[in-house]
Scaffold this motif. Structure first.
Motif, PDB file in Angstrom:
ATOM      1  N   HIS A  50      49.539  25.191  42.988  1.00 37.24           N
ATOM      2  CA  HIS A  50      50.835  24.554  42.791  1.00 37.24           C
ATOM      3  C   HIS A  50      51.818  24.926  43.896  1.00 37.24           C
ATOM      4  O   HIS A  50      52.944  24.456  43.912  1.00 37.24           O
ATOM      5  N   GLY A  51      51.401  25.799  44.808  1.00 42.81           N
ATOM      6  CA  GLY A  51      52.222  26.184  45.948  1.00 42.81           C
ATOM      7  C   GLY A  51      53.076  27.409  45.686  1.00 42.81           C
ATOM      8  O   GLY A  51      53.271  27.821  44.550  1.00 42.81           O
ATOM      9  N   GLY A  52      53.550  28.018  46.764  1.00 42.19           N
ATOM     10  CA  GLY A  52      54.519  29.088  46.678  1.00 42.19           C
ATOM     11  C   GLY A  52      54.001  30.489  46.477  1.00 42.19           C
ATOM     12  O   GLY A  52      54.785  31.428  46.364  1.00 42.19           O
ATOM     13  N   GLY A  53      52.681  30.691  46.451  1.00 47.04           N
ATOM     14  CA  GLY A  53      52.184  32.041  46.236  1.00 47.04           C
ATOM     15  C   GLY A  53      50.713  32.179  46.606  1.00 47.04           C
ATOM     16  O   GLY A  53      50.008  31.200  46.823  1.00 47.04           O
ATOM     17  N   PHE A  54      50.268  33.428  46.667  1.00 45.65           N
ATOM     18  CA  PHE A  54      48.859  33.718  46.946  1.00 45.65           C
ATOM     19  C   PHE A  54      48.491  35.065  46.348  1.00 45.65           C
ATOM     20  O   PHE A  54      49.348  35.874  46.000  1.00 45.65           O
ATOM     21  N   ILE A  55      47.195  35.267  46.215  1.00 42.61           N
ATOM     22  CA  ILE A  55      46.643  36.571  45.875  1.00 42.61           C
ATOM     23  C   ILE A  55      45.599  36.889  46.934  1.00 42.61           C
ATOM     24  O   ILE A  55      45.234  36.034  47.737  1.00 42.61           O
ATOM     25  N   ILE A  56      45.122  38.110  46.908  1.00 48.15           N
ATOM     26  CA  ILE A  56      44.074  38.530  47.824  1.00 48.15           C
ATOM     27  C   ILE A  56      42.871  38.913  46.979  1.00 48.15           C
ATOM     28  O   ILE A  56      43.004  39.663  46.011  1.00 48.15           O
ATOM     29  N   GLU A  57      41.728  38.368  47.322  1.00 49.23           N
ATOM     30  CA  GLU A  57      40.499  38.704  46.606  1.00 49.23           C
ATOM     31  C   GLU A  57      39.599  39.521  47.519  1.00 49.23           C
ATOM     32  O   GLU A  57      39.419  39.198  48.692  1.00 49.23           O
ATOM     33  N   LEU A  58      39.046  40.587  46.935  1.00 52.07           N
ATOM     34  CA  LEU A  58      38.152  41.491  47.652  1.00 52.07           C
ATOM     35  C   LEU A  58      36.783  41.471  46.997  1.00 52.07           C
ATOM     36  O   LEU A  58      36.668  41.257  45.790  1.00 52.07           O
ATOM     37  N   ALA A  59      35.769  41.740  47.782  1.00 51.03           N
ATOM     38  CA  ALA A  59      34.420  41.885  47.247  1.00 51.03           C
ATOM     39  C   ALA A  59      33.622  42.758  48.201  1.00 51.03           C
ATOM     40  O   ALA A  59      33.993  42.943  49.365  1.00 51.03           O
ATOM     41  N   ASN A  60      32.528  43.285  47.685  1.00 48.45           N
ATOM     42  CA  ASN A  60      31.582  44.085  48.468  1.00 48.45           C
ATOM     43  C   ASN A  60      30.188  43.510  48.268  1.00 48.45           C
ATOM     44  O   ASN A  60      29.848  43.071  47.160  1.00 48.45           O
ATOM     45  N   GLN A  88      37.531  41.742  43.156  1.00 48.92           N
ATOM     46  CA  GLN A  88      38.779  42.373  42.702  1.00 48.92           C
ATOM     47  C   GLN A  88      39.951  41.604  43.279  1.00 48.92           C
ATOM     48  O   GLN A  88      39.970  41.307  44.460  1.00 48.92           O
ATOM     49  N   ARG A  89      40.949  41.333  42.446  1.00 49.64           N
ATOM     50  CA  ARG A  89      42.166  40.688  42.931  1.00 49.64           C
ATOM     51  C   ARG A  89      43.235  41.733  43.223  1.00 49.64           C
ATOM     52  O   ARG A  89      43.397  42.682  42.473  1.00 49.64           O
ATOM     53  N   ILE A  90      43.943  41.515  44.311  1.00 45.54           N
ATOM     54  CA  ILE A  90      45.055  42.375  44.701  1.00 45.54           C
ATOM     55  C   ILE A  90      46.350  41.598  44.476  1.00 45.54           C
ATOM     56  O   ILE A  90      46.506  40.484  44.969  1.00 45.54           O
ATOM     57  N   TYR A  91      47.243  42.201  43.719  1.00 45.34           N
ATOM     58  CA  TYR A  91      48.524  41.599  43.386  1.00 45.34           C
ATOM     59  C   TYR A  91      49.649  42.410  44.045  1.00 45.34           C
ATOM     60  O   TYR A  91      49.449  43.552  44.411  1.00 45.34           O
ATOM     61  N   PRO A  92      50.865  41.844  44.118  1.00 48.09           N
ATOM     62  CA  PRO A  92      51.968  42.598  44.738  1.00 48.09           C
ATOM     63  C   PRO A  92      52.377  43.809  43.917  1.00 48.09           C
ATOM     64  O   PRO A  92      52.806  44.815  44.460  1.00 48.09           O
ATOM     65  N   ASN A  93      52.251  43.718  42.607  1.00 44.96           N
ATOM     66  CA  ASN A  93      52.578  44.837  41.733  1.00 44.96           C
ATOM     67  C   ASN A  93      51.691  44.731  40.512  1.00 44.96           C
ATOM     68  O   ASN A  93      51.906  43.872  39.666  1.00 44.96           O
ATOM     69  N   THR A  94      50.708  45.582  40.410  1.00 46.10           N
ATOM     70  CA  THR A  94      49.733  45.470  39.326  1.00 46.10           C
ATOM     71  C   THR A  94      50.337  45.762  37.959  1.00 46.10           C
ATOM     72  O   THR A  94      49.704  45.534  36.949  1.00 46.10           O
ATOM     73  N   LEU A  95      51.572  46.243  37.909  1.00 46.15           N
ATOM     74  CA  LEU A  95      52.204  46.535  36.631  1.00 46.15           C
ATOM     75  C   LEU A  95      53.006  45.358  36.087  1.00 46.15           C
ATOM     76  O   LEU A  95      53.367  45.341  34.919  1.00 46.15           O
ATOM     77  N   VAL A  96      53.289  44.376  36.933  1.00 46.33           N
ATOM     78  CA  VAL A  96      54.138  43.253  36.533  1.00 46.33           C
ATOM     79  C   VAL A  96      53.268  42.084  36.094  1.00 46.33           C
ATOM     80  O   VAL A  96      52.328  41.712  36.773  1.00 46.33           O
ATOM     81  N   GLU A  97      53.588  41.522  34.942  1.00 47.47           N
ATOM     82  CA  GLU A  97      52.891  40.336  34.484  1.00 47.47           C
ATOM     83  C   GLU A  97      53.896  39.236  34.222  1.00 47.47           C
ATOM     84  O   GLU A  97      54.984  39.482  33.735  1.00 47.47           O
TER      85      GLU A  97
END
Length: 140
Positions: A50-60, A88-97
């Protein structure tokens, strides 16, 4: 692609991607990888549909090749985090939902407009997550 998304990608390419290159990652936006002793670390930027944001996904991945469940072999230089189920997803603040979901890195929020370049300010949040990323990549 929106102008805001293009500006965010430009900021990431200008500032964050050189940091990935410094720690031996290869690839091009949005997929990056590094292989050390048959272990491949992966990073993919996933943008909000929907635009305006992103997350980062990691894998091994450990091994010299990856074979999908339907039998396709993906060479290590083409493997992405999206190819793997365990990531694993990386968020800007893992405590905020927000709305029951962990928040994304948002570049469409008005609060980012107050001080300086909002894209570079958001990049700083991404950079602060690099130690968490390294910790994940070192797990296996």
């Amino acid at each position: 692609m929106s102008t805001q998304r293009n500006r965010m990608i430009h900021s990431l390419n200008e500032i964050f991607i050189p940091k990935l290159r410094d720690i031996n990652f290869k690839g091009s936006f949005p997929h990056y990888r590094r292989t050390i002793d048959e272990k491949t670390n992966l990073l993919t930027f996933q943008f909000d549909k929907h635009g305006g944001g992103f997350i980062i996904e990691l894998a091994n991945w450990r091994g010299t090749e990856f074979k999908t469940h339907w039998g396709e072999v993906i060479p290590m230089n083409k493997l992405t985090a999206h190819d793997l189920n365990d990531r694993q997803r990386i968020y800007p603040n893992t405590l905020v939902e927000e709305n029951g979901n962990k928040s994304w890195f948002r570049y469409d929020q008005r609060t980012l407009l107050i001080f300086g370049n909002k894209y570079n300010r958001l990049f700083i949040k991404v950079l602060k997550r690099l130690p968490i990323m390294e910790e994940y990549w070192n797990e296996i």
